[in-house]
Design a protein around this motif. Structure first.
Motif, short mmCIF file in Angstrom:
data_model
loop_
_atom_site.label_atom_id
_atom_site.label_comp_id
_atom_site.label_asym_id
_atom_site.label_seq_id
_atom_site.Cartn_x
_atom_site.Cartn_y
_atom_site.Cartn_z
N HIS A 122 0.72 -1.19 0.02
CA HIS A 122 0.00 0.03 0.10
C HIS A 122 0.87 1.23 0.05
O HIS A 122 0.62 2.32 -0.72
N HIS A 179 -3.22 5.04 5.43
CA HIS A 179 -4.67 4.76 4.77
C HIS A 179 -5.31 6.12 4.95
O HIS A 179 -6.15 6.68 4.16
N TYR A 189 -6.85 -1.92 -4.87
CA TYR A 189 -6.32 -1.80 -3.27
C TYR A 189 -7.39 -2.13 -2.37
O TYR A 189 -7.17 -2.46 -1.34
#
Length: 177
Positions: free
Chosen positions: A72, A120, A157
């Motif tokens: 990520h 995130h 993702y």
């Protein structure tokens, strides 16, 4: 259990040809809520449990957690390149080799869980602020010889988050943990 089901417990990512605003919102929501869901899933596991492969010849739970962060983090960088350069060619990395590094095999999972949470939060903030034009910006993946839009990458993702969550969740269920 069939090895393909162990490898792809939620199936392979299938990007719709028309990414609607609703679909994009759903994907963003997955990315937004994934860090807390993931932490809740793995935070109480013992070292022995963390060092258990999620499938035969697969990564351990610990390696999987660290892989999610590594993957990520690379994706976030791809977003930034696509937003700031004209059709950048991304740097491909060997995820299997990365999973064999000392940190991936041995580091406390809290390091990657905290990093996933921060990453995130920043990534979702970025994506929520993108215009439709920006979501159509692309990067080139040289190993696949293909261009990807940022919109489809959001979906990829979101899928990747759920994919590895399911790997670990299914192991926990099979082992009765």
């Amino acid at each position: 259990m069939e090895i393909e089901k162990l490898k792809y417990p939620i199936g392979k990512f299938d990007c719709p040809s028309n990414i609607t605003a609703e679909k994009l919102e759903a994907w963003i929501s997955i990315l937004e809520h994934f860090p807390s869901r993931f932490e809740n899933l793995v935070s109480k596991l013992s070292n022995d449990q963390l060092n258990t492969p999620y499938r035969p010849e697969g990564w351990t739970v610990r390696q999987t957690i660290h892989h999610v962060y590594d993957s990520h983090h690379n994706a976030y960088n791809r977003f930034k390149w696509a937003l700031t350069e004209a059709l950048p060619t991304i740097k491909v990395y060997d995820e299997k080799a990365w999973a064999e590094t000392a940190d991936a095999k041995n580091a406390p999972i809290d390091l990657s869980l905290a990093a996933i949470s921060a990453l995130h939060a920043k990534w979702v903030y970025l994506v929520k602020g993108l215009s439709q034009e920006q979501l159509l910006k692309e990067f080139h993946h040289p190993a696949r010889n293909r261009n990807y839009t940022l919109a489809e990458t959001v979906g990829s993702y979101a899928w990747h988050s759920n994919h590895h969550y399911a790997h670990i969740e299914n192991l926990l269920k099979r082992e009765g943990w």
